[in-house]
Write an enzyme that holds these catalytic residues in place. Structure first.
Site, PDB file in Angstrom:
ATOM      1  N   ALA A   1       5.671  -0.153   5.150  1.00 26.91           N
ATOM      2  CA  ALA A   1       6.458  -0.260   6.170  1.00 26.91           C
ATOM      3  C   ALA A   1       6.475  -2.392   6.015  1.00 26.91           C
ATOM      4  CB  ALA A   1       5.718  -0.201   7.326  1.00 26.91           C
TER       5      ALA A   1
ATOM      6  N   GLU B   1      -2.324   0.341   1.545  1.00 25.66           N
ATOM      7  CA  GLU B   1      -1.830   0.326   2.503  1.00 25.66           C
ATOM      8  C   GLU B   1      -3.738  -0.526   2.702  1.00 25.66           C
ATOM      9  OE1 GLU B   1      -0.615   3.260   2.729  1.00 25.66           O
ATOM     10  OE2 GLU B   1       0.855   3.348   3.855  1.00 25.66           O
TER      11      GLU B   1
ATOM     12  N   GLU C   1       5.594   7.525   2.275  1.00 31.00           N
ATOM     13  CA  GLU C   1       5.715   8.475   2.975  1.00 31.00           C
ATOM     14  C   GLU C   1       7.119   9.030   4.059  1.00 31.00           C
ATOM     15  OE1 GLU C   1       3.089   5.578   5.045  1.00 31.00           O
ATOM     16  OE2 GLU C   1       1.787   6.775   5.909  1.00 31.00           O
TER      17      GLU C   1
HETATM   18  N1  CO8 Z   1       6.639  -5.535   4.352  1.00 36.10           N
HETATM   19  C1  CO8 Z   1       7.355  -6.894   4.291  1.00 36.10           C
HETATM   20  N2  CO8 Z   1       7.561  -6.844   3.465  1.00 36.10           N
HETATM   21  C2  CO8 Z   1       7.946  -6.745   2.051  1.00 36.10           C
HETATM   22  C3  CO8 Z   1       7.653  -5.744   1.932  1.00 36.10           C
HETATM   23  C4  CO8 Z   1       6.284  -4.766   3.126  1.00 36.10           C
HETATM   24  N3  CO8 Z   1       5.709  -4.390   2.715  1.00 36.10           N
HETATM   25  N4  CO8 Z   1       7.433  -5.659   0.728  1.00 36.10           N
HETATM   26  C5  CO8 Z   1       7.770  -6.622  -0.292  1.00 36.10           C
HETATM   27  N5  CO8 Z   1       8.294  -7.579   1.142  1.00 36.10           N
HETATM   28  C6  CO8 Z   1       9.111  -8.375   0.756  1.00 36.10           C
HETATM   29  C7  CO8 Z   1       8.061  -9.746  -0.022  1.00 36.10           C
HETATM   30  O1  CO8 Z   1       7.000 -10.700   1.110  1.00 36.10           O
HETATM   31  C8  CO8 Z   1       9.356 -10.072  -0.335  1.00 36.10           C
HETATM   32  O2  CO8 Z   1       9.167 -11.239   0.170  1.00 36.10           O
HETATM   33  P1  CO8 Z   1      10.351 -13.227   0.240  1.00 36.10           P
HETATM   34  O3  CO8 Z   1      10.956 -12.861  -0.840  1.00 36.10           O
HETATM   35  O4  CO8 Z   1      10.261 -13.185   1.344  1.00 36.10           O
HETATM   36  O5  CO8 Z   1       8.579 -13.774  -0.289  1.00 36.10           O
HETATM   37  C9  CO8 Z   1      10.048  -9.452  -1.420  1.00 36.10           C
HETATM   38  O6  CO8 Z   1      10.277  -8.926  -0.445  1.00 36.10           O
HETATM   39  C10 CO8 Z   1       9.793  -8.987  -2.907  1.00 36.10           C
HETATM   40  O7  CO8 Z   1       8.800  -8.883  -2.614  1.00 36.10           O
HETATM   41  P2  CO8 Z   1       7.934  -9.381  -4.209  1.00 36.10           P
HETATM   42  O8  CO8 Z   1       8.366 -10.902  -4.261  1.00 36.10           O
HETATM   43  O9  CO8 Z   1       6.230  -9.070  -4.111  1.00 36.10           O
HETATM   44  O10 CO8 Z   1       8.013  -8.647  -5.232  1.00 36.10           O
HETATM   45  P3  CO8 Z   1       7.816  -8.320  -6.722  1.00 36.10           P
HETATM   46  O11 CO8 Z   1       8.547  -7.205  -7.086  1.00 36.10           O
HETATM   47  O12 CO8 Z   1       6.570  -9.505  -6.910  1.00 36.10           O
HETATM   48  O13 CO8 Z   1       6.018  -7.148  -5.989  1.00 36.10           O
HETATM   49  C11 CO8 Z   1       5.577  -4.531  -4.919  1.00 36.10           C
HETATM   50  C12 CO8 Z   1       6.500  -5.951  -5.545  1.00 36.10           C
HETATM   51  C13 CO8 Z   1       4.762  -4.582  -5.692  1.00 36.10           C
HETATM   52  C14 CO8 Z   1       6.248  -4.709  -4.656  1.00 36.10           C
HETATM   53  C15 CO8 Z   1       5.208  -6.294  -3.348  1.00 36.10           C
HETATM   54  O14 CO8 Z   1       5.935  -6.874  -2.931  1.00 36.10           O
HETATM   55  C16 CO8 Z   1       4.182  -5.592  -2.344  1.00 36.10           C
HETATM   56  O15 CO8 Z   1       2.917  -4.906  -3.044  1.00 36.10           O
HETATM   57  N6  CO8 Z   1       4.307  -5.263  -1.231  1.00 36.10           N
HETATM   58  C17 CO8 Z   1       3.664  -4.862  -0.427  1.00 36.10           C
HETATM   59  C18 CO8 Z   1       3.390  -3.140  -0.492  1.00 36.10           C
HETATM   60  C19 CO8 Z   1       2.934  -2.479   0.496  1.00 36.10           C
HETATM   61  O16 CO8 Z   1       1.026  -2.848   0.105  1.00 36.10           O
HETATM   62  N7  CO8 Z   1       3.307  -1.491   1.446  1.00 36.10           N
HETATM   63  C20 CO8 Z   1       2.614  -0.803   2.157  1.00 36.10           C
HETATM   64  C21 CO8 Z   1       3.131  -1.674   3.308  1.00 36.10           C
HETATM   65  S1  CO8 Z   1       1.983  -0.911   4.685  1.00 36.10           S
HETATM   66  C22 CO8 Z   1       3.082   0.563   5.330  1.00 36.10           C
HETATM   67  O17 CO8 Z   1       3.736   0.684   4.857  1.00 36.10           O
HETATM   68  C23 CO8 Z   1       2.435   1.705   6.255  1.00 36.10           C
HETATM   69  C24 CO8 Z   1       1.384   1.022   7.167  1.00 36.10           C
HETATM   70  C25 CO8 Z   1       0.550   2.000   7.979  1.00 36.10           C
HETATM   71  C26 CO8 Z   1       0.692   1.184   9.242  1.00 36.10           C
HETATM   72  C27 CO8 Z   1       0.150   2.584  10.529  1.00 36.10           C
HETATM   73  C28 CO8 Z   1       0.631   1.416  11.983  1.00 36.10           C
HETATM   74  C29 CO8 Z   1       0.325   2.747  12.477  1.00 36.10           C
END
Ligand code: CO8
Length: 258
Positions: free
Chosen positions: A66, A132, A112
């Protein structure tokens, strides 16, 4: 020529392809993308010429979760008031069979979404996880429930509590994915599966999907009873007559999808 800006929708015969398309954010699922995926899937579900829907991302990411930027400032009342992510339940409720074609990251909401699909095909590059906890939150689109049903408590707990990810091999061993294919063949394989499903009787495929899904909702006795009722009901379809007639006449069936 369609109204979407975060996804692309294409037709491939009786199969349809939804491609998540926010490459700069690794296909992070923001509310707009949720609305667009749900609108596209529901429109395809209503279309009698669609027999199966494939959802895919890019080579690098199915979806990296997300959208963290969108969620970060929200309060409890913002989330509760908007019933954040409830729209995804409508995707899970689509009756047409769905196939997730996953390459690269399927993390958090991405994992998911893949688990909401009926068939999950993984490229050898796929990575699955519910990280998360590392953001100070928990899964919010069904991950704690669907992952546990798919792989059991042991792995689901470890993934949800540590944020560790699984590669495609581990995901297949654990029963999360039906098959691993080479990354270069993923879309071709997924569309071939979708075309096969779409060539079957559409109402009977929907009933088969509903029957399998019932296994996650009820007891064995009730589930078998449900299956038996639906099994009897398929004898009201033209396609049952065609399928069995074609078999006895030693020819391929030509389903009319009704
Ligand atoms: N949301 C927003 N932006 C994201 C996300 C995300 N989940 N994942 C990646 N991006 C963006 C990065 O911010 C980056 O943007 P920018 O270039 O502007 O800085 C771009 O995508 C590229 O990402 P990275 O530079 O980080 O790329 P890497 O190859 O270095 O890393 C990863 C890739 C490992 C996937 C890394 O991006 C990462 O860890 N992402 C987050 C993964 C994560 O934690 N996902 C879970 C999110 S929470 C969720 O899904 C559910 C929450 C439920 C909440 C319940 C509410 C009711």
């Amino acid at each position: 020529t369609h109204p979407f800006s975060t996804i692309r929708v294409e037709r491939k015969g009786r199969a349809a392809l939804i491609t998540l398309d926010r490459p700069k954010a690794l296909n992070a699922l923001n509310l707009q993308m949720m609305d667009e995926v749900v609108a596209a899937a529901e429109a395809l579900d209503r279309d009698p010429d669609t027999g199966c829907i494939v959802v895919t991302g890019s080579a690098r990411a199915f979806a990296a979760g997300a959208d963290i930027g969108e969620m970060r400032p929200q309060s409890y009342m913002d989330m509760y008031g908007a019933d954040w992510f409830a729209g995804w339940d409508r995707f899970a409720a689509v009756r047409t069979p769905t196939v997730a074609a996953v390459a690269g990251y399927a993390l958090g909401g991405g994992c998911e979404l893949a688990m909401m699909c009926d068939i999950l095909l993984a490229a050898d590059t796929a990575t699955f996880g519910q990280p998360e906890i590392k953001l100070g939150v928990i899964p919010g689109i069904g991950g704690s429930q669907r992952l546990t049903r798919a792989v059991g408590k042991a792995k689901a707990m470890e993934l949800c509590l540590t944020g560790r990810t699984m590669d495609a091999e581990e995901a297949e061993r654990a029963g999360l994915v039906s098959r691993i294919v080479p990354a270069g063949d993923l879309l071709t394989e997924a569309l071939a599966v979708a075309e096969t499903v779409a060539s079957m009787s559409a109402p009977v495929a929907m009933m088969a999907k509903e029957a399998v899904n019932r296994a996650f909702e009820t007891t064995l006795t009730e589930g078998v009873r449900f299956e038996r009722r639906v099994f009897h009901a398929v004898f009201a379809t033209a396609d049952q007559k065609e399928g069995m007639t074609a078999f006895t006449e030693k020819r391929p069936p030509e389903f009319t999808h009704r």
